[in-house]
Structure formats: C-alpha cells, structure tokens
Design an enzyme around this catalytic site. Structure first.
Site, PDB file in Angstrom:
ATOM      1  CG  ASP A   1      -1.846  -1.185   1.298  1.00 16.92           C
ATOM      2  OD1 ASP A   1      -1.870  -1.983   0.335  1.00 16.92           O
ATOM      3  OD2 ASP A   1      -2.518  -1.349   2.324  1.00 16.92           O
TER       4      ASP A   1
ATOM      5  CE  LYS B   1      -3.941  -4.468   1.209  1.00 19.57           C
ATOM      6  NZ  LYS B   1      -4.392  -3.560   2.266  1.00 19.57           N
TER       7      LYS B   1
ATOM      8  CB  CYS C   1      -1.870  -2.727   5.852  1.00 16.11           C
ATOM      9  SG  CYS C   1      -3.432  -1.845   5.551  1.00 16.11           S
TER      10      CYS C   1
END
Length: 216
Positions: A19, A107, A143
């Site tokens: 990310d 996602k 994450c």
C-alpha cells in the site's frame, strides 16, 4: 500449525509491497519508502526529519524491487481502496513489471492476504516449502501487522524491514514492531536481508546487489 524457526537462513524469499500509494505521501518518513528527498521534497514532512535522516539516490523499496528483478524474487503488491487512495506511487511504477511480479491486487481488507494472493502462496500440507516473506510498506501497525500475523499463522517466516515500513503516527511503528517480533516475525534491515539472500560474494547477483547497497 507448528511455529517455523526464526533461527534459519532465508531460503525461499518473496517480497511484499504493502500500500505505498499517492494519498499517503504525508506519512512519517514516507520518502524513505520510495524516493530521494534530495530530488522529490515531500510536503508535510518536518525539516528536522530530512536533516537527521538524509536520503540518497535510491530508497528502500526501490532498492528491494531492483534486487528482486535481478534475483528473480517473486513480488506481491497491494493497494488499499485504489479508487480513493490512488495507485502505487509513480516513482515505483517502472519496477512493477516482469515475470517475477506475481500479483498487483487492490483490496479493502487491511491484510495483504486476500483470497487472490492466498491462492498464489504455498498451501499448508502441499509439500511446498514455506516462504521467507520480506515486507515493506504502510501502515506498520495496521496493514503490515495484519499481513504479518496472517502469514505467520499460515506457517511462513516474515522479515519486516525497519527501514522500509512506516505509520502516520511515528510512535505506532515502534509499538507494532515490538508486537510483531514477539509474535514471531524477524525485524531486520534491507541491507542485511539482501546479503543474506546472496550469501556468497561469488553469487552471480553479488555485484548488482552490492551496487544497489552502495547507492544507498
């Protein structure tokens, strides 16, 4: 599932890029993840951070992606809600091509272990060796943490690069790294894991990887 030993060398590396997106450019030490602050100053990063930790011509993530291309290490990339938070930063795009790029998945899950990526990984009981997953990206306490826990639960070994992960709140990074070390992850650095993967100055990729390290 039995816990995999941390007292083992990296044998089956895979690189996870978590990310590193346009909307996160203001995050603590974000330039360190992907670019040189000498060439691309980033708003919202305090000047004293730049002074204390000057960047050179190649960042941790760029270094790892270039090494992955040289060594043909599998790479798995995710973005979080790409429509709202943007794609992987443009500075990394040139490194996201080639047969070693196994997935580039958008996602909503915080963990990178989406159904798409999970299906690409060695499955428990399949006879395939577990991965030595090397993680860079953000945010460390969300994450990166959830990805690490999911990988450990599935029997993989996880290496978190302290020079390649960050959080919006700087204090969250240290808390998360301590938790993940306790959970069984290995907290290391990009230079350490690269030379561990090479293992021998006679390795055909040694000069290229050594050059990447020297650039940094």
């Amino acid at each position: 599932m039995a816990t995999i030993s941390r007292a083992s060398r990296i044998r089956n590396p895979a690189l996870f890029i978590c990310d590193i997106q346009e909307k996160f450019r203001g995050i603590y030490e974000f330039p360190k993840l992907y670019e040189s602050t000498q060439h691309h100053p980033t708003p919202n990063i305090q000047v004293h951070h730049l002074t204390k930790q000057p960047q050179t011509s190649i960042s941790t993530t760029q270094k790892m992606l270039k090494a992955a291309s040289t060594l043909q290490i599998p790479v798995y990339i995710t973005t979080q809600n790409r429509a709202k938070l943007g794609t992987t930063v443009v500075e990394l795009q040139e490194h996201l091509n080639g047969p070693h790029i196994r997935a580039d998945v958008d996602k909503t899950l915080f963990s990178m272990i989406t159904p798409e990526i999970s299906n690409l990984l060695p499955q428990p009981g399949s006879g395939s060796p577990p991965l030595d997953v090397i993680i860079v990206g953000i945010e460390t306490h969300i994450c990166v943490t959830q990805t690490t826990l999911d990988l450990l639960e599935r029997g993989h070994r996880v290496y978190i690069l302290v020079d390649g992960v960050s959080s919006m709140n700087a204090e969250e990074r240290g808390i998360a790294l301590a938790r993940l070390r306790d959970a069984g992850a290995i907290v290391s650095s990009s230079e350490s894991v690269l030379f561990e993967i090479i293992g021998d100055a006679g390795h055909e990729g040694f000069r290229a990887v050594s050059g990447l390290v020297k650039e940094n």
